[in-house]
Motif scaffolding. Structure first.
Motif, PDB file in Angstrom:
ATOM      1  N   GLN A 110       0.827  -1.206   0.000  1.00 46.43           N
ATOM      2  CA  GLN A 110       0.000   0.000   0.000  1.00 46.43           C
ATOM      3  C   GLN A 110       0.862   1.257   0.000  1.00 46.43           C
ATOM      4  OE1 GLN A 110      -2.788  -0.279   3.261  1.00 46.43           O
ATOM      5  NE2 GLN A 110      -3.436  -2.328   2.625  1.00 46.43           N
ATOM      6  N   MET A 111       1.983   1.233   0.722  1.00 41.21           N
ATOM      7  CA  MET A 111       2.873   2.389   0.740  1.00 41.21           C
ATOM      8  C   MET A 111       3.413   2.668  -0.653  1.00 41.21           C
ATOM      9  SD  MET A 111       6.345   3.236   0.516  1.00 41.21           S
ATOM     10  CE  MET A 111       7.337   1.874   1.136  1.00 41.21           C
ATOM     11  N   LEU A 112       3.872   1.622  -1.336  1.00 37.91           N
ATOM     12  CA  LEU A 112       4.433   1.800  -2.673  1.00 37.91           C
ATOM     13  C   LEU A 112       3.373   2.279  -3.656  1.00 37.91           C
ATOM     14  CD1 LEU A 112       6.703  -1.350  -2.693  1.00 37.91           C
ATOM     15  CD2 LEU A 112       7.471   1.017  -2.688  1.00 37.91           C
ATOM     16  N   GLN A 113       2.168   1.718  -3.546  1.00 38.45           N
ATOM     17  CA  GLN A 113       1.083   2.172  -4.412  1.00 38.45           C
ATOM     18  C   GLN A 113       0.778   3.647  -4.156  1.00 38.45           C
ATOM     19  OE1 GLN A 113      -0.870   0.945  -6.810  1.00 38.45           O
ATOM     20  NE2 GLN A 113      -0.249  -1.204  -6.885  1.00 38.45           N
ATOM     21  N   GLY A 114       0.771   4.042  -2.873  1.00 37.98           N
ATOM     22  CA  GLY A 114       0.513   5.432  -2.546  1.00 37.98           C
ATOM     23  C   GLY A 114       1.574   6.361  -3.106  1.00 37.98           C
ATOM     24  N   MET A 115       2.845   5.956  -3.007  1.00 41.05           N
ATOM     25  CA  MET A 115       3.932   6.765  -3.559  1.00 41.05           C
ATOM     26  C   MET A 115       3.781   6.930  -5.058  1.00 41.05           C
ATOM     27  SD  MET A 115       6.075   7.924  -1.313  1.00 41.05           S
ATOM     28  CE  MET A 115       7.449   8.300  -2.401  1.00 41.05           C
ATOM     29  N   LEU A 116       3.474   5.850  -5.735  1.00 41.40           N
ATOM     30  CA  LEU A 116       3.442   5.862  -7.194  1.00 41.40           C
ATOM     31  C   LEU A 116       2.202   6.537  -7.764  1.00 41.40           C
ATOM     32  CD1 LEU A 116       4.838   2.273  -7.767  1.00 41.40           C
ATOM     33  CD2 LEU A 116       6.021   4.411  -8.201  1.00 41.40           C
ATOM     34  N   THR A 117       1.176   6.690  -6.943  1.00 37.04           N
ATOM     35  CA  THR A 117      -0.032   7.352  -7.420  1.00 37.04           C
ATOM     36  C   THR A 117      -0.205   8.738  -6.813  1.00 37.04           C
ATOM     37  OG1 THR A 117      -1.296   6.204  -5.696  1.00 37.04           O
ATOM     38  CG2 THR A 117      -1.266   5.193  -7.880  1.00 37.04           C
ATOM     39  N   GLY A 118       0.801   9.201  -6.055  1.00 33.33           N
ATOM     40  CA  GLY A 118       0.773  10.556  -5.523  1.00 33.33           C
ATOM     41  C   GLY A 118      -0.053  10.744  -4.274  1.00 33.33           C
ATOM     42  N   ARG A 119      -0.469   9.655  -3.613  1.00 31.33           N
ATOM     43  CA  ARG A 119      -1.304   9.762  -2.414  1.00 31.33           C
ATOM     44  C   ARG A 119      -0.409   9.799  -1.172  1.00 31.33           C
ATOM     45  NH1 ARG A 119      -3.793   5.466  -5.071  1.00 31.33           N
ATOM     46  NH2 ARG A 119      -3.287   4.069  -3.331  1.00 31.33           N
ATOM     47  N   LEU A 120       0.273  10.916  -0.980  1.00 32.81           N
ATOM     48  CA  LEU A 120       1.229  11.042   0.105  1.00 32.81           C
ATOM     49  C   LEU A 120       0.558  10.971   1.468  1.00 32.81           C
ATOM     50  CD1 LEU A 120       4.161  11.439   0.895  1.00 32.81           C
ATOM     51  CD2 LEU A 120       3.818  13.911   0.693  1.00 32.81           C
ATOM     52  N   ARG A 125       0.181   8.194   6.797  1.00 32.52           N
ATOM     53  CA  ARG A 125      -0.600   7.569   7.872  1.00 32.52           C
ATOM     54  C   ARG A 125       0.053   6.260   8.325  1.00 32.52           C
ATOM     55  NH1 ARG A 125      -5.385   9.536   5.213  1.00 32.52           N
ATOM     56  NH2 ARG A 125      -5.605   7.599   4.035  1.00 32.52           N
ATOM     57  N   GLN A 126       0.753   5.611   7.407  1.00 30.32           N
ATOM     58  CA  GLN A 126       1.367   4.320   7.710  1.00 30.32           C
ATOM     59  C   GLN A 126       2.830   4.452   8.136  1.00 30.32           C
ATOM     60  OE1 GLN A 126      -0.016   1.257   7.556  1.00 30.32           O
ATOM     61  NE2 GLN A 126      -2.008   1.755   6.677  1.00 30.32           N
ATOM     62  N   PHE A 127       3.535   5.477   7.621  1.00 26.54           N
ATOM     63  CA  PHE A 127       4.973   5.574   7.813  1.00 26.54           C
ATOM     64  C   PHE A 127       5.406   7.006   8.138  1.00 26.54           C
ATOM     65  CE2 PHE A 127       4.333   1.952   5.046  1.00 26.54           C
ATOM     66  CZ  PHE A 127       5.240   1.011   5.513  1.00 26.54           C
ATOM     67  N   ASP A 128       6.462   7.116   8.949  1.00 30.60           N
ATOM     68  CA  ASP A 128       7.216   8.362   9.041  1.00 30.60           C
ATOM     69  C   ASP A 128       8.178   8.377   7.849  1.00 30.60           C
ATOM     70  OD1 ASP A 128       6.174   9.434  11.451  1.00 30.60           O
ATOM     71  OD2 ASP A 128       7.380   8.007  12.593  1.00 30.60           O
ATOM     72  N   VAL A 129       8.205   9.485   7.110  1.00 29.23           N
ATOM     73  CA  VAL A 129       8.985   9.553   5.882  1.00 29.23           C
ATOM     74  C   VAL A 129      10.014  10.670   5.980  1.00 29.23           C
ATOM     75  CG1 VAL A 129       8.901   9.684   3.367  1.00 29.23           C
ATOM     76  CG2 VAL A 129       6.907   8.835   4.629  1.00 29.23           C
ATOM     77  N   PHE A 142      11.604   5.197   5.165  1.00 29.35           N
ATOM     78  CA  PHE A 142      10.277   4.953   5.728  1.00 29.35           C
ATOM     79  C   PHE A 142      10.395   4.120   7.000  1.00 29.35           C
ATOM     80  CE2 PHE A 142       9.943   5.523   1.219  1.00 29.35           C
ATOM     81  CZ  PHE A 142       8.783   6.241   1.013  1.00 29.35           C
ATOM     82  N   THR A 143       9.781   4.623   8.091  1.00 23.09           N
ATOM     83  CA  THR A 143       9.729   3.894   9.347  1.00 23.09           C
ATOM     84  C   THR A 143       8.261   3.685   9.713  1.00 23.09           C
ATOM     85  OG1 THR A 143      11.750   5.013  10.073  1.00 23.09           O
ATOM     86  CG2 THR A 143      10.468   3.855  11.751  1.00 23.09           C
ATOM     87  N   PRO A 144       7.839   2.444  10.009  1.00 25.05           N
ATOM     88  CA  PRO A 144       6.411   2.198  10.275  1.00 25.05           C
ATOM     89  C   PRO A 144       5.927   2.907  11.532  1.00 25.05           C
ATOM     90  CG  PRO A 144       7.731   0.234  10.740  1.00 25.05           C
ATOM     91  CD  PRO A 144       8.634   1.211  10.052  1.00 25.05           C
ATOM     92  N   ARG A 145       4.707   3.448  11.463  1.00 23.10           N
ATOM     93  CA  ARG A 145       4.102   4.122  12.599  1.00 23.10           C
ATOM     94  C   ARG A 145       3.377   3.137  13.521  1.00 23.10           C
ATOM     95  NH1 ARG A 145       3.075   9.683  12.487  1.00 23.10           N
ATOM     96  NH2 ARG A 145       3.782  10.783  10.613  1.00 23.10           N
ATOM     97  N   GLN A 146       2.740   2.115  12.941  1.00 16.87           N
ATOM     98  CA  GLN A 146       1.930   1.193  13.722  1.00 16.87           C
ATOM     99  C   GLN A 146       2.820   0.170  14.410  1.00 16.87           C
ATOM    100  OE1 GLN A 146      -0.989  -0.507  11.113  1.00 16.87           O
ATOM    101  NE2 GLN A 146      -1.828   1.473  10.501  1.00 16.87           N
TER     102      GLN A 146
END
Length: 201
Positions: A110-120, A125-129, A142-146
């Protein structure tokens, strides 16, 4: 974690002086402009239980909003389709068989999909970037938040220049996966089999 792929290939052509949050947004904005990309990959995976590094190579196809095809060609042949959190194995006849995802793979996909589609916002919400470098040669960390994800996944690093060049995934059990991409280009026309695997009309 062999199936982890990720999924990914991007084009970056932004202001070389951008830094920090500005650099991150510039990269993400550019990634979302390429709807379908192909690349060659070499993946190395090292686990504490094995003394030798496991190496595989092949081709991948990423289509924004639909997922990716991961075709291993060496040292064995295998094709996987990753769409969201779902992974299927495709045999030589085109038949698909569901593959159980390992813990943490869904969040990474999901993180990679978000990066590639511009949904920062979804990524953050999932990672500290953290972004560093310039648009010509950048690094994203990327460090996981959960906490439940952090119990499995230590961190992810993406390195790139004009295209994404490398993905490194470090797990808490000491497993390291290093994926390097070359010959990245716009995908062009997709075959009927590729469209079927990714659920395209």
């Amino acid at each position: 974690m062999r199936r982890l792929i990720a999924c990914f290939l991007l084009f970056v052509c932004t202001n070389a002086c951008a830094q920090g949050p500005d650099l991150l947004h510039a990269i993400v904005n550019q990634l979302s402009q390429h709807t379908a990309i192909r690349a060659s990959f070499t993946q190395q995976r090292q686990t504490p239980a094995l003394t030798q590094v496991q190496t595989s190579s092949g081709q991948l196809l990423f289509v924004t909003g639909h997922g990716m095809l991961w075709e291993v060609q060496q040292p064995y042949q295998q094709t996987l389709a990753l769409t969201g959190t779902r992974t299927v194995r495709i045999d030589a006849t085109g038949r698909m068989q569901p593959v159980r995802n390992e813990r943490g793979v869904g969040q990474i996909s999901q993180m990679l999909q978000g990066m590639l589609t511009g949904r920062l916002d979804e990524v953050e919400r999932q990672f500290d970037v953290q972004a560093s470098g310039t648009a010509a040669q950048w690094n994203l960390h990327f460090t996981p938040r959960q906490s439940r994800v952090a119990q499995v996944l230590r961190d992810i690093q993406l390195d790139g220049g004009a295209y994404l060049q490398r993905i490194r995934i470090d797990m808490q059990d000491g497993t390291h996966t290093d994926i390097r991409m070359t010959d990245t280009c716009d995908a062009g026309s997709l075959s009927a089999q590729e469209k079927h695997a990714l659920g395209l009309p």
